[in-house]
Design an enzyme around this catalytic site. Sequence first.
Site, mmCIF file in Angstrom:
data_model
loop_
_atom_site.group_PDB
_atom_site.id
_atom_site.type_symbol
_atom_site.label_atom_id
_atom_site.label_comp_id
_atom_site.label_asym_id
_atom_site.label_seq_id
_atom_site.Cartn_x
_atom_site.Cartn_y
_atom_site.Cartn_z
ATOM 1 N N GLY A 83 34.067 14.744 30.554
ATOM 2 C CA GLY A 83 33.535 15.290 29.214
ATOM 3 C C GLY A 83 34.952 16.322 29.384
ATOM 4 O O GLY A 83 34.563 17.774 29.578
ATOM 5 N N ALA A 84 35.879 15.654 29.924
ATOM 6 C CA ALA A 84 37.264 17.429 29.613
ATOM 7 C C ALA A 84 37.330 17.743 29.075
ATOM 8 O O ALA A 84 37.673 19.186 28.931
ATOM 9 C CB ALA A 84 38.920 16.405 30.165
ATOM 10 N N GLY A 116 35.338 20.094 28.172
ATOM 11 C CA GLY A 116 34.267 20.803 27.987
ATOM 12 C C GLY A 116 34.936 22.358 28.696
ATOM 13 O O GLY A 116 35.122 21.899 28.982
ATOM 14 N N TYR A 117 34.125 23.248 28.722
ATOM 15 C CA TYR A 117 34.267 24.240 28.932
ATOM 16 C C TYR A 117 34.325 24.603 30.403
ATOM 17 O O TYR A 117 35.353 25.084 30.946
ATOM 18 C CB TYR A 117 32.645 25.154 28.794
ATOM 19 C CG TYR A 117 32.749 27.050 29.607
ATOM 20 C CD1 TYR A 117 33.511 27.772 29.157
ATOM 21 C CD2 TYR A 117 31.116 27.131 29.531
ATOM 22 C CE1 TYR A 117 33.297 28.757 29.510
ATOM 23 C CE2 TYR A 117 30.714 28.195 29.845
ATOM 24 C CZ TYR A 117 32.104 29.227 30.094
ATOM 25 O OH TYR A 117 31.836 30.537 30.440
ATOM 26 N N ALA A 132 34.763 22.143 32.639
ATOM 27 C CA ALA A 132 35.952 21.062 32.707
ATOM 28 C C ALA A 132 37.309 21.898 32.614
ATOM 29 O O ALA A 132 38.380 21.295 33.320
ATOM 30 C CB ALA A 132 35.883 20.265 31.545
ATOM 31 N N LEU A 157 29.314 8.822 26.671
ATOM 32 C CA LEU A 157 28.590 8.337 28.147
ATOM 33 C C LEU A 157 27.570 7.088 27.740
ATOM 34 O O LEU A 157 26.831 6.338 28.774
ATOM 35 C CB LEU A 157 28.081 9.062 27.619
ATOM 36 C CG LEU A 157 28.468 11.215 28.992
ATOM 37 C CD1 LEU A 157 27.149 12.198 28.269
ATOM 38 C CD2 LEU A 157 28.902 10.475 29.727
ATOM 39 N N LYS A 166 19.001 16.570 33.344
ATOM 40 C CA LYS A 166 20.007 16.647 34.200
ATOM 41 C C LYS A 166 18.808 16.206 35.584
ATOM 42 O O LYS A 166 19.623 16.070 36.811
ATOM 43 C CB LYS A 166 20.063 18.341 34.544
ATOM 44 C CG LYS A 166 20.195 19.291 33.546
ATOM 45 C CD LYS A 166 22.121 18.662 33.059
ATOM 46 C CE LYS A 166 23.175 18.893 34.328
ATOM 47 N NZ LYS A 166 24.241 18.267 33.992
ATOM 48 N N SER A 212 26.562 28.229 26.884
ATOM 49 C CA SER A 212 26.813 29.371 27.180
ATOM 50 C C SER A 212 27.728 30.180 26.277
ATOM 51 O O SER A 212 26.979 31.468 26.278
ATOM 52 C CB SER A 212 28.242 28.837 28.169
ATOM 53 O OG SER A 212 27.341 28.761 29.543
HETATM 54 P P1 NAP Z 1 30.313 21.945 26.722
HETATM 55 O O1 NAP Z 1 31.399 22.354 26.733
HETATM 56 O O2 NAP Z 1 29.411 21.322 26.209
HETATM 57 O O3 NAP Z 1 30.867 20.358 27.503
HETATM 58 C C1 NAP Z 1 29.652 19.357 27.495
HETATM 59 C C2 NAP Z 1 30.926 17.353 28.073
HETATM 60 O O4 NAP Z 1 29.863 16.631 27.382
HETATM 61 C C3 NAP Z 1 32.303 17.901 26.450
HETATM 62 O O5 NAP Z 1 32.712 18.038 26.992
HETATM 63 C C4 NAP Z 1 31.585 17.514 25.966
HETATM 64 O O6 NAP Z 1 32.332 16.631 24.601
HETATM 65 C C5 NAP Z 1 30.482 16.174 26.431
HETATM 66 N N1 NAP Z 1 29.904 14.895 26.013
HETATM 67 C C6 NAP Z 1 28.239 14.849 25.579
HETATM 68 N N2 NAP Z 1 27.999 14.126 24.765
HETATM 69 C C7 NAP Z 1 28.481 13.228 25.178
HETATM 70 C C8 NAP Z 1 28.771 11.424 25.044
HETATM 71 N N3 NAP Z 1 28.110 11.049 24.244
HETATM 72 N N4 NAP Z 1 29.811 11.000 25.818
HETATM 73 C C9 NAP Z 1 30.609 11.881 26.238
HETATM 74 N N5 NAP Z 1 31.414 12.843 26.767
HETATM 75 C C10 NAP Z 1 29.689 13.582 25.954
HETATM 76 O O7 NAP Z 1 29.379 22.648 28.198
HETATM 77 P P2 NAP Z 1 29.409 22.881 29.878
HETATM 78 O O8 NAP Z 1 28.741 24.348 29.611
HETATM 79 O O9 NAP Z 1 30.766 22.424 29.475
HETATM 80 O O10 NAP Z 1 28.971 21.895 30.105
HETATM 81 C C11 NAP Z 1 29.408 21.057 31.355
HETATM 82 C C12 NAP Z 1 28.219 20.410 32.370
HETATM 83 O O11 NAP Z 1 28.544 21.252 33.175
HETATM 84 C C13 NAP Z 1 27.431 19.576 32.118
HETATM 85 O O12 NAP Z 1 27.158 18.807 32.521
HETATM 86 C C14 NAP Z 1 26.773 21.105 32.350
HETATM 87 O O13 NAP Z 1 25.024 20.424 32.508
HETATM 88 C C15 NAP Z 1 26.760 21.482 33.946
HETATM 89 N N6 NAP Z 1 26.174 22.945 33.538
HETATM 90 C C16 NAP Z 1 26.451 23.877 32.497
HETATM 91 C C17 NAP Z 1 25.998 25.158 32.290
HETATM 92 C C18 NAP Z 1 26.349 26.011 31.843
HETATM 93 O O14 NAP Z 1 25.625 27.409 31.978
HETATM 94 N N7 NAP Z 1 27.382 26.078 30.937
HETATM 95 C C19 NAP Z 1 24.834 25.213 34.246
HETATM 96 C C20 NAP Z 1 25.162 24.601 35.256
HETATM 97 C C21 NAP Z 1 25.750 23.413 34.669
HETATM 98 P P3 NAP Z 1 32.478 16.825 22.992
HETATM 99 O O15 NAP Z 1 33.783 17.763 23.685
HETATM 100 O O16 NAP Z 1 33.077 15.187 23.078
HETATM 101 O O17 NAP Z 1 31.440 17.055 22.775
#
Ligand code: NAP
Length: 350
Positions: free
Chosen positions: A13-14, A16-17, A19, A64, A166, A206
């Site tokens: 998920g590189a 992502g926000y 990541a 995934l 989760k 977020s």
């Molecule tokens: P995000 O920017 O939406 O990142 C999600 C990532 O997961 C993206 O890289 C997305 O890829 C990837 N993804 C989603 N579905 C996928 C699939 N079927 N196959 C491959 N990749 C997939 O959200 P984030 O906030 O950074 O979340 C990242 C992690 O942190 C998650 O595990 C989330 O549960 C956890 N987290 C977040 C928060 C928060 O407040 N933001 C709090 C606690 C935990 P695409 O770019 O291709 O869509």
Amino acid sequence: MQIATDKPVLVTGATGYVAGWLVKRLLEAGLTVHAAVRDPDRAGAVVALGEGTPGTVRLFKADLLDEGSYDAAMAGCGVVFHTASPFVTVIRDAQRDLVDPALKGTRNVLGSANRTASVERVVLTSSIAAVFGDQADLQDIPGGVLSEIYWNTTSNLTHQPYSYSKTLAEGAAWEMANAQDRWRLVVINPGLVVGPGVSGVGRSESFGMIRQLGNGKMKSGVPAYEIGMVDVRDVAEAHLRAGFLPDAEGRHMVFEAPYSFLDLAKVLKPAFPGYPIPERELPKALLWLVGPLLSRQITRKLVSRAFGYPWRGDNGKSRRELGLTYRPVGAATVEMFAQLVEAGLVGRRP
Ligand code: NAP
């Protein structure tokens, strides 16, 4: 902290926000980062993170839900950072949109780890959503303070489905970790993450939440919702330490302090004069009545169990064992809002 640079590391998920800042930190440390993304053609911003750093980015295509698709990306890696998981609140089908990618995806990535002899450690991005379900749950624990010993037992497919996804994913990860003894699982359970995106505004929920504080939707008031919050850069640091500190183990609640949405609005208001930032909380009874009419996501059960309660948690383990010190969430929120202003996603009052 000694960071071994002899083997590459994998970040799922590189794009992502969360990541993004982790990839940047790893590259700054001189590592070769295998960046697993769904669509390499949309990952230019990930490649750009390598510019001017001693590290190297290599892109790999993986999904995934595509069994075995992480094998190539994981080959030769010592540490796997599994961050990929959907963080969305507007969904059509909780099983398909949240649970399947979170749970099957975690089993898929950890299955690759079982097949990849070089892997010594897996760092999983879980959430405090796997520790508790609703704020009301805190009333059932001694002292009312959450810590790593607790698990979310109140979410399901129809109530708090993201939290459910989760919880299932982290549970499955521990099951697979405990069934073998080559790689160690270290889990990061962040609170609500805020702060600027490393490459601008991202798609994470977020941004959606902070955007609502400035796009007029909540001008008349915010729900009384309190939760532990954390700067995205501290979450990246927590992952790095979980990956490389020799003794890191178990789960880690990672948050600076509890904040309500009104707390954030009060920080934003003087920093962004003229924007339609809320000034009060909506009465719970009103939300209970009209919430379901405003959004399918605001159910009466959610209003009853999540709004209007204090949230308390203990971040002591993350400070002691990962050595984290936390940046103030208020300043991070101001930086994040400034990105939303820049992108034209929040508006001044006409
Ligand atoms: P995000 O920017 O939406 O990142 C999600 C990532 O997961 C993206 O890289 C997305 O890829 C990837 N993804 C989603 N579905 C996928 C699939 N079927 N196959 C491959 N990749 C997939 O959200 P984030 O906030 O950074 O979340 C990242 C992690 O942190 C998650 O595990 C989330 O549960 C956890 N987290 C977040 C928060 C928060 O407040 N933001 C709090 C606690 C935990 P695409 O770019 O291709 O869509």
